[in-house]
Design an enzyme around this catalytic site. Structure first.
Site, PDB file in Angstrom:
ATOM      1  N   GLU A 100       0.142  -4.096   5.419  1.00  0.00           N
ATOM      2  CA  GLU A 100      -0.836  -5.312   5.135  1.00  0.00           C
ATOM      3  C   GLU A 100      -0.876  -6.017   3.744  1.00  0.00           C
ATOM      4  O   GLU A 100      -1.303  -7.262   3.611  1.00  0.00           O
ATOM      5  CB  GLU A 100      -2.328  -4.643   5.244  1.00  0.00           C
ATOM      6  CG  GLU A 100      -3.438  -5.632   5.308  1.00  0.00           C
ATOM      7  CD  GLU A 100      -4.805  -4.808   5.663  1.00  0.00           C
ATOM      8  OE1 GLU A 100      -5.320  -5.266   6.845  1.00  0.00           O
ATOM      9  OE2 GLU A 100      -5.047  -3.785   5.111  1.00  0.00           O
ATOM     10  N   ASP A 127       1.411   0.608   7.533  1.00  0.00           N
ATOM     11  CA  ASP A 127       0.601  -0.292   6.912  1.00  0.00           C
ATOM     12  C   ASP A 127       1.063  -1.330   5.726  1.00  0.00           C
ATOM     13  O   ASP A 127       1.120  -0.963   4.820  1.00  0.00           O
ATOM     14  CB  ASP A 127      -0.873   0.808   6.228  1.00  0.00           C
ATOM     15  CG  ASP A 127      -1.875  -0.041   5.825  1.00  0.00           C
ATOM     16  OD1 ASP A 127      -1.800  -1.469   5.759  1.00  0.00           O
ATOM     17  OD2 ASP A 127      -3.053   0.331   5.544  1.00  0.00           O
ATOM     18  N   ASP A 174       0.790  -1.171  -0.125  1.00  0.00           N
ATOM     19  CA  ASP A 174      -0.173   0.218   0.045  1.00  0.00           C
ATOM     20  C   ASP A 174       1.039   1.126   0.208  1.00  0.00           C
ATOM     21  O   ASP A 174       1.006   2.154   1.056  1.00  0.00           O
ATOM     22  CB  ASP A 174      -1.156  -0.087   1.178  1.00  0.00           C
ATOM     23  CG  ASP A 174      -2.156   0.795   0.964  1.00  0.00           C
ATOM     24  OD1 ASP A 174      -2.175   1.715  -0.039  1.00  0.00           O
ATOM     25  OD2 ASP A 174      -2.995   0.965   1.842  1.00  0.00           O
TER      26      ASP A 174
END
Length: 366
Positions: A253, A251, A233
């Protein structure tokens, strides 16, 4: 966009989470107190973040951030939330590179304490370009900055990707490869195809997304290039800045193992997503910021690798984002916030940037 309520992302009660968190930390550090518990106003559309202070003489840090897997009762954006994977990526990036990542502290894989797995990391101090309203709109610190300040932020942000891709040992990122056959790029795309199938299972498919997948096949790169650790991301809204320099990269993820251009395409496209929306609402936005040619040139200067097939990779980014947007739209329908079009051929209207993706597929965007 300016007046619509933020889509619902959770059914959790923050006060109840705070009590359960305090109980968990009390077992880890007897006598520890949790204070200043807060849910960031910019909390993401998928996993959740809690901020708190930890009061204990043996606490490794005072300011903490907790990353919690998405609420399973809230029509999750992704089918799987592997917090151990995120924790491992962040720890390795901190060990193998000079990319600023928050120090990870504890991983809890048992869902019992908070209802889902989570990890705790040191809280990063600074400021983040906002998503709501987007930083391309007037009225925020990045929009109010001068050209030189934004140029510095852009250059330093591209340098984050360059250092990550150059410094992290590629072999150590192979654990992120999805199951399947073929090259890292092939597996990456096939994983997105599987994700799309999950999103539309039992629901109306998107003709535009399927057309975009066909476009990828027809324009597959002749030379995919080597795979590296991808942040995933990769956008400025996931960076905490000290002034105009990155202080913490957040982040992970969507971290993966893929060609460099997958990250670069996401960086370029996610800015265009906000810029196009802003222009569509009658504001100029930031037309000279994070331009594709400038990002590619800066990256090449820093790494010696000239980005290739960027039409492919920016369209791939828009396609991946479209799948996420479709899932979020279906979640809004689940909570009664929007209505799904009656005609299957109108499903594409649920994708906020469908006109952009369509223009890319038809060769009319860049």
């Amino acid at each position: 966009m300016a007046t619509a309520p933020r889509p619902r992302t959770t059914t959790r009660d923050p006060e109840e989470l705070g009590r359960r968190l305090a109980a968990w930390l009390g077992r880890l550090l007897p006598g520890a107190r949790v204070t200043g518990l807060a849910v960031p106003g910019s909390n993401g559309m998928s996993s959740e973040t809690l901020l708190f202070d930890l009061d204990h003489p043996d606490a490794p840090v005072r300011g903490c951030a907790l990353r919690l897997a998405a609420d399973p009762a809230a029509y999750t954006v992704f089918p799987v939330y592997d917090l151990a994977r995120q924790y491992r990526v962040m720890r390795l990036v901190g060990e193998r590179t000079d990319v600023p990542v928050p120090r990870v502290l504890w991983l809890e894989e048992d869902p019992e304490p908070l209802g889902a797995p989570f990890f705790v990391m040191a809280r990063a101090e600074g400021r983040v370009p906002p998503d709501v309203m987007p930083y391309t709109y007037e009225g925020n610190w990045l929009h109010a900055a001068d050209d030189a300040e934004r140029a510095l932020l852009e250059a330093e942000s591209v340098a984050v990707l360059a250092r990550l891709h150059d410094q992290f040992p590629a072999k150590e990122a192979e654990f992120l490869l999805p199951d399947g056959q073929g090259s890292p790029l092939r597996r990456h795309v096939e994983a997105q195809r599987a994700y799309y199938a999950w999103v539309v299972d039992g629901l109306a498919p998107s003709p535009l997304i399927e057309e975009a997948f066909a476009w990828l096949e027809a324009h597959w790169p002749a030379d995919e290039g080597p795979a590296v650790l991808n942040w995933g991301d990769a956008r400025i809204g996931n960076i905490v800045y000290d002034g105009f320099r990155p202080a913490a990269v957040l982040d992970w993820e969507m971290a993966g193992y893929a060609p460099r251009e997958v990250d670069l395409g996401w960086t370029v496209y996610l800015h265009r997503f906000f810029q196009d929306l802003t222009v569509g609402f009658g504001q100029p936005g930031l037309p000279d910021f994070l331009r594709r040619d400038a990002v590619e040139r800066r990256y090449a200067e820093l790494t010696g690798h000239t980005p290739r097939d960027m039409d492919f990779h920016t369209l791939y980014a828009a396609l991946r984002h479209a799948i996420v947007m479709l899932r979020i739209a279906y979640r809004q329908a689940y909570f009664g916030e929007v209505e799904v079009p009656r005609r299957a051929e109108d499903v594409d209207s649920l994708i906020l940037h469908h006109a952009t993706l369509a223009a890319m597929v038809r060769g009319r965007y860049w």
